[in-house]
Design an enzyme around this catalytic site. Sequence first.
Site, PDB file in Angstrom:
ATOM      1  CG  PHE A 194      -1.562  -1.180   1.413  1.00 20.77           C
ATOM      2  CD1 PHE A 194      -2.578  -1.781   0.341  1.00 20.77           C
ATOM      3  CD2 PHE A 194      -1.796  -1.759   2.692  1.00 20.77           C
ATOM      4  CE1 PHE A 194      -3.053  -2.841   0.585  1.00 20.77           C
ATOM      5  CE2 PHE A 194      -2.532  -3.189   2.780  1.00 20.77           C
ATOM      6  CZ  PHE A 194      -3.428  -3.386   1.907  1.00 20.77           C
ATOM      7  N   GLY A 279       2.439  13.383  10.348  1.00 20.79           N
ATOM      8  CA  GLY A 279       1.364  12.661   9.403  1.00 20.79           C
ATOM      9  C   GLY A 279      -0.065  12.755   9.766  1.00 20.79           C
ATOM     10  CD  GLU A 401       0.041   8.996   7.241  1.00 22.93           C
ATOM     11  OE1 GLU A 401       0.923   7.842   7.488  1.00 22.93           O
ATOM     12  OE2 GLU A 401       0.550   9.868   6.847  1.00 22.93           O
TER      13      GLU A 401
END
Length: 419
Positions: A194, A279, A401
């Site tokens: 991913f 993030g 995240e």
Amino acid sequence: MAVVGPLSRIARIGSTFCRNNSLIFSRSSQRRGIVSCIDPSHGLTDEQKEFQKVAFDFAANEMAPHMADWDQKEIFPVETMRKAAQLGFGGIYVQPDVGGSGLSRLDTSIIFEALSTGCVSTTAYISIHNMCAWMIDTFGNNEQREKFCPDLCSMEKFASYCLTEPGSGSDAASLLTSAQKKGDHYILNGSKAFISGGGDTDVYVVMCRTGVKGPKGISCLVVEKGTPGLSFGKKEKKVGWNSQPTRAVIFEDCEVPVTNRLGEEGQGFNIAMKGLNGGRINIASCSLGAAHASVLLARDHLLVRKQFGEALANNQYLQFKLAEMATKLVASRLLVREAAKALQENHPDAVSLCSMAKLFVTDECFNICNQALQMHGGYGYLKDYAVQQFVRDIRVHQILEGTNEVMRMIISRNLLMES
């Protein structure tokens, strides 16, 4: 270089950008229908309002007109992102001596929220790229910073963050990708899953195992595209985030110079988590932009759509729903900005606050966008209407995240440790 330098540069370039496109922020605001109770510039300094204006205008001119096309044709808008980098958005919180803008975490959140009103998917990739550039800037030595950061800040080169593996998602510390030291190189074997930008980007910030099991055995290597032994899987077909490619990143006896290691051996997991704290603020900010745009789309639809002989805006149930959406939007924005300030100041509770922001904001902003789609009725399910793309693009923010379930674990662990 003082922080005011990059701020002035962004404002100056942005002013030229606006003139060249015959657009000023006041007109953009009117067209977007920004009203006082959800005005995203509330509480900002004059300088912050300047680069927020630049970001909103760039989103309106360079992103929004192409958002649907990028999504449907799965276009990675490289040249548009390089234009964004010319405004200082390629290394927003990277230090100025290597080409960054040197702005704060709060400044960064303001910019990503504004850009996301034009295209969430593209902005989300820009946020990941910024995170990678910051990691190299912060944990790299001077030689590494000077080698990688200038090209990343200009977006002449693009970066990808490589932590997740097929067998280690939320349990990131169990990753298996190995790096065996052999002379002045590491021999890297394994795969990452991913990976945003995978295959199309130039610099891969990779977490790999150089030592014992668990987090203390993980190190961080920068792998450059074209390195023998580096390859990529097929391009994934996704529900949203279609303006950025997603692929597996594969390492087969991939030789990486020891000089490309960030920090010391065993520091990789700490580096990865510090990157993710920011993030989480960034991705929550992207959700804010989508929710803000969706509230305005819903409001405009209620004003023009008529049923039972009158505008939907006259229906008290829908009025109350719109009020709830606006309230949750503003509450979410306040939480993100509080967490961003805490991270900037190295507050003891910064990790938990970043987790709270990511959990609350990505959940609530998805609900806002989804409610906006519902208000559009059948039209909201058509790809001619932007609201459905906002729904599709931010759904994944509750997963990446660190999943929102992991955010709950981090927050509860902090509370229970205190007791």
